[in-house]
Each structure stands twice: as structure tokens, then as C-alpha cells.
Design a protein around this motif. Structure first.
Motif, mmCIF file in Angstrom:
data_model
loop_
_atom_site.group_PDB
_atom_site.id
_atom_site.type_symbol
_atom_site.label_atom_id
_atom_site.label_comp_id
_atom_site.label_asym_id
_atom_site.label_seq_id
_atom_site.Cartn_x
_atom_site.Cartn_y
_atom_site.Cartn_z
ATOM 1 N N VAL A 36 7.238 30.369 14.391
ATOM 2 C CA VAL A 36 8.322 29.541 14.938
ATOM 3 C C VAL A 36 9.678 30.171 14.624
ATOM 4 C CG1 VAL A 36 9.534 27.329 14.689
ATOM 5 C CG2 VAL A 36 7.060 27.360 14.918
ATOM 6 N N ILE A 37 9.847 30.615 13.369
ATOM 7 C CA ILE A 37 11.125 31.228 12.962
ATOM 8 C C ILE A 37 11.412 32.473 13.809
ATOM 9 C CG2 ILE A 37 12.384 32.348 11.059
ATOM 10 C CD1 ILE A 37 11.960 29.438 10.416
ATOM 11 N N LYS A 38 10.410 33.339 13.928
ATOM 12 C CA LYS A 38 10.574 34.576 14.708
ATOM 13 C C LYS A 38 10.882 34.257 16.168
ATOM 14 C CE LYS A 38 8.038 38.389 12.671
ATOM 15 N NZ LYS A 38 6.880 39.252 12.818
ATOM 16 N N LEU A 39 10.129 33.301 16.697
ATOM 17 C CA LEU A 39 10.293 32.934 18.104
ATOM 18 C C LEU A 39 11.708 32.414 18.368
ATOM 19 C CD1 LEU A 39 9.012 32.368 20.923
ATOM 20 C CD2 LEU A 39 8.321 30.127 20.038
ATOM 21 N N LEU A 40 12.176 31.544 17.483
ATOM 22 C CA LEU A 40 13.510 30.969 17.695
ATOM 23 C C LEU A 40 14.609 32.018 17.530
ATOM 24 C CD1 LEU A 40 13.089 27.442 16.096
ATOM 25 C CD2 LEU A 40 13.186 28.048 18.519
ATOM 26 N N GLU A 41 14.396 32.969 16.635
ATOM 27 C CA GLU A 41 15.382 34.065 16.511
ATOM 28 C C GLU A 41 15.442 34.849 17.819
ATOM 29 O OE1 GLU A 41 15.013 34.853 11.688
ATOM 30 O OE2 GLU A 41 14.114 36.295 13.083
ATOM 31 N N MET A 42 14.276 35.121 18.381
ATOM 32 C CA MET A 42 14.225 35.877 19.633
ATOM 33 C C MET A 42 14.883 35.081 20.765
ATOM 34 S SD MET A 42 10.870 37.659 21.279
ATOM 35 C CE MET A 42 9.983 36.145 21.592
ATOM 36 N N ILE A 43 14.579 33.798 20.835
ATOM 37 C CA ILE A 43 15.143 32.946 21.885
ATOM 38 C C ILE A 43 16.672 32.838 21.724
ATOM 39 C CG2 ILE A 43 15.256 30.513 22.626
ATOM 40 C CD1 ILE A 43 12.170 30.455 22.375
ATOM 41 N N ASP A 44 17.142 32.759 20.480
ATOM 42 C CA ASP A 44 18.594 32.747 20.230
ATOM 43 C C ASP A 44 19.237 34.036 20.745
ATOM 44 O OD1 ASP A 44 18.793 30.256 19.064
ATOM 45 O OD2 ASP A 44 18.667 30.990 17.013
ATOM 46 N N ASP A 45 18.606 35.166 20.439
ATOM 47 C CA ASP A 45 19.141 36.467 20.886
ATOM 48 C C ASP A 45 19.168 36.539 22.409
ATOM 49 O OD1 ASP A 45 19.442 37.251 18.286
ATOM 50 O OD2 ASP A 45 17.668 38.549 18.241
ATOM 51 N N GLU A 46 18.103 36.067 23.025
ATOM 52 C CA GLU A 46 18.037 36.136 24.493
ATOM 53 C C GLU A 46 19.110 35.247 25.133
ATOM 54 O OE1 GLU A 46 13.251 37.180 24.637
ATOM 55 O OE2 GLU A 46 13.924 35.208 25.332
ATOM 56 N N ALA A 47 19.342 34.083 24.525
ATOM 57 C CA ALA A 47 20.381 33.183 25.058
ATOM 58 C C ALA A 47 21.761 33.834 24.871
ATOM 59 C CB ALA A 47 20.321 31.833 24.352
ATOM 60 N N ALA A 48 21.966 34.490 23.726
ATOM 61 C CA ALA A 48 23.249 35.163 23.473
ATOM 62 C C ALA A 48 23.473 36.274 24.499
ATOM 63 C CB ALA A 48 23.273 35.726 22.054
ATOM 64 N N ARG A 61 2.032 26.989 21.837
ATOM 65 C CA ARG A 61 0.923 27.526 21.028
ATOM 66 C C ARG A 61 1.068 27.173 19.557
ATOM 67 N NH1 ARG A 61 -1.987 31.518 23.787
ATOM 68 N NH2 ARG A 61 -1.080 31.879 25.841
ATOM 69 N N VAL A 62 2.293 27.151 19.079
ATOM 70 C CA VAL A 62 2.496 26.879 17.653
ATOM 71 C C VAL A 62 2.668 25.389 17.351
ATOM 72 C CG1 VAL A 62 3.424 29.155 17.115
ATOM 73 C CG2 VAL A 62 4.985 27.326 17.810
ATOM 74 N N ARG A 77 -1.427 15.559 13.893
ATOM 75 C CA ARG A 77 -0.738 16.624 13.132
ATOM 76 C C ARG A 77 -1.370 16.853 11.752
ATOM 77 N NH1 ARG A 77 2.063 12.090 13.088
ATOM 78 N NH2 ARG A 77 2.933 11.244 11.168
ATOM 79 N N ASP A 78 -1.953 15.809 11.181
ATOM 80 C CA ASP A 78 -2.503 15.958 9.828
ATOM 81 C C ASP A 78 -3.830 16.717 9.789
ATOM 82 O OD1 ASP A 78 -0.334 14.728 8.721
ATOM 83 O OD2 ASP A 78 -1.206 12.723 8.854
ATOM 84 N N THR A 79 -4.355 17.072 10.954
ATOM 85 C CA THR A 79 -5.599 17.852 10.967
ATOM 86 C C THR A 79 -5.318 19.347 10.816
ATOM 87 O OG1 THR A 79 -5.654 18.104 13.378
ATOM 88 C CG2 THR A 79 -6.740 16.150 12.457
ATOM 89 N N ILE A 80 -4.043 19.706 10.818
ATOM 90 C CA ILE A 80 -3.688 21.124 10.673
ATOM 91 C C ILE A 80 -3.785 21.517 9.193
ATOM 92 C CG2 ILE A 80 -1.184 20.784 10.378
ATOM 93 C CD1 ILE A 80 -0.731 23.164 12.211
ATOM 94 N N SER A 81 -4.324 22.711 8.947
ATOM 95 C CA SER A 81 -4.440 23.153 7.549
ATOM 96 C C SER A 81 -3.087 23.694 7.075
ATOM 97 C CB SER A 81 -5.498 24.245 7.425
ATOM 98 O OG SER A 81 -5.031 25.434 8.034
ATOM 99 N N LEU A 82 -2.956 23.757 5.758
ATOM 100 C CA LEU A 82 -1.720 24.275 5.175
ATOM 101 C C LEU A 82 -1.519 25.732 5.596
ATOM 102 C CD1 LEU A 82 0.434 23.066 3.394
ATOM 103 C CD2 LEU A 82 -0.736 24.028 1.407
ATOM 104 N N GLN A 83 -2.636 26.462 5.628
ATOM 105 C CA GLN A 83 -2.580 27.879 6.005
ATOM 106 C C GLN A 83 -2.092 28.035 7.453
ATOM 107 O OE1 GLN A 83 -6.346 29.859 6.166
ATOM 108 N NE2 GLN A 83 -5.455 31.860 5.838
ATOM 109 N N GLU A 84 -2.615 27.192 8.354
ATOM 110 C CA GLU A 84 -2.204 27.257 9.765
ATOM 111 C C GLU A 84 -0.728 26.874 9.904
ATOM 112 O OE1 GLU A 84 -4.611 24.880 12.418
ATOM 113 O OE2 GLU A 84 -3.559 25.601 14.182
#
Ligand code: SF4
Length: 126
Positions: free
Chosen positions: A110-122, A74-75, A95-102
């Protein structure tokens, strides 16, 4: 952003999955063993079949589980480069059609998701 449905991002995917991603697709009727690979560090990853994500419909050139696709899909094309930070994946031709805001919004996700995935793997390793 404007996706061209080129399918490059669904080719030889290395997409990581969260528990929630897995649960959504299991609820939809897929067995976990059909679409999940666990690596030795406890990370869950989408499986490939003949070079494409198991959920990629090659004939229609589209995701067959689009409404329930994993969070990382999704991201996309916003990804985390370990050295640089949040970037747009260079293999994505639109990729260049994405806005700065998006990009900013998806970058936070992405940051939140990867933190969660790291925790789940741990958790799986413990
Ligand atoms: S789940 Fe769908 S969008 Fe994600 S990699 Fe597979 S086919 Fe592509």
C-alpha cells in the motif's frame, strides 16, 4: 483472508488507480474514459455507475475484471489512514480473517503503491 463477496468495498468506490492499473484494463479492451475519473490534483480514480464501481457485476455480486483488478483492490482491506498508518478498513466485515503476516505484506505494498500514485499525479500536474 476470506472474502464474503458482500460487495461493500465496490460500493461508491474511491479507489485510486496507478498508470499500470489503467494500462492493464485498457489492454483488456476498456476505454479509459469508461472507468477513469481524473480529479483536479491529477489523481486517477475508478468511476462508479449507479452507486457501484463500473466493474462490479451486481447480479453475480462479483468483480467482472477480477484477474486484472487494480492494485488497490488486491491489497484491500489493508488501507492507509493518514492519521494512524496502515489499518484494516472498518467497513470490511471479514477484515479480521486476514493474518498479521498478510496485513504486514499488503501494508508495504500500500505504501509503495501510494507513493507511485502520488508521483504519477504530480507528473500530471506539471
Ligand atoms: S475493480 Fe473490481 S474489486 Fe475493484 S472496486 Fe471495482 S468491482 Fe470492486
Amino acid at each position: 483472508m476470506r472474502c464474503s463477496n458482500c460487495g461493500v468495498c465496490c460500493t461508491e468506490t474511491e479507489m485510486l488507480l496507478s498508470k499500470r492499473d489503467i494500462a492493464l484494463l485498457v489492454k483488456r479492451g476498456f476505454s479509459e474514459s469508461y472507468f477513469v475519473n481524473y480529479d483536479q490534483q491529477g489523481y486517477a480514480q475508478l468511476k462508479n455507475l449507479e452507486g457501484y464501481c463500473v466493474f462490479y457485476d451486481l447480479a453475480k455480486r462479483q468483480c467482472s475484471v477480477y484477474a486484472d483488478r487494480p492494485s488497490g483492490c488486491r491489497v484491500y482491506p489493508v488501507i492507509l489512514d493518514e492519521d494512524v498508518g496502515i489499518v484494516l478498513d472498518e467497513i470490511c466485515e471479514t477484515r479480521d480473517t486476514i493474518s498479521l503476516q498478510e496485513k504486514r505484506l499488503k501494508g508495504k505494498k500500500v505504501i509503495k503503491l501510494l507513493e507511485m500514485i502520488d508521483d504519477e499525479a504530480a507528473d500530471r500536474r506539471s
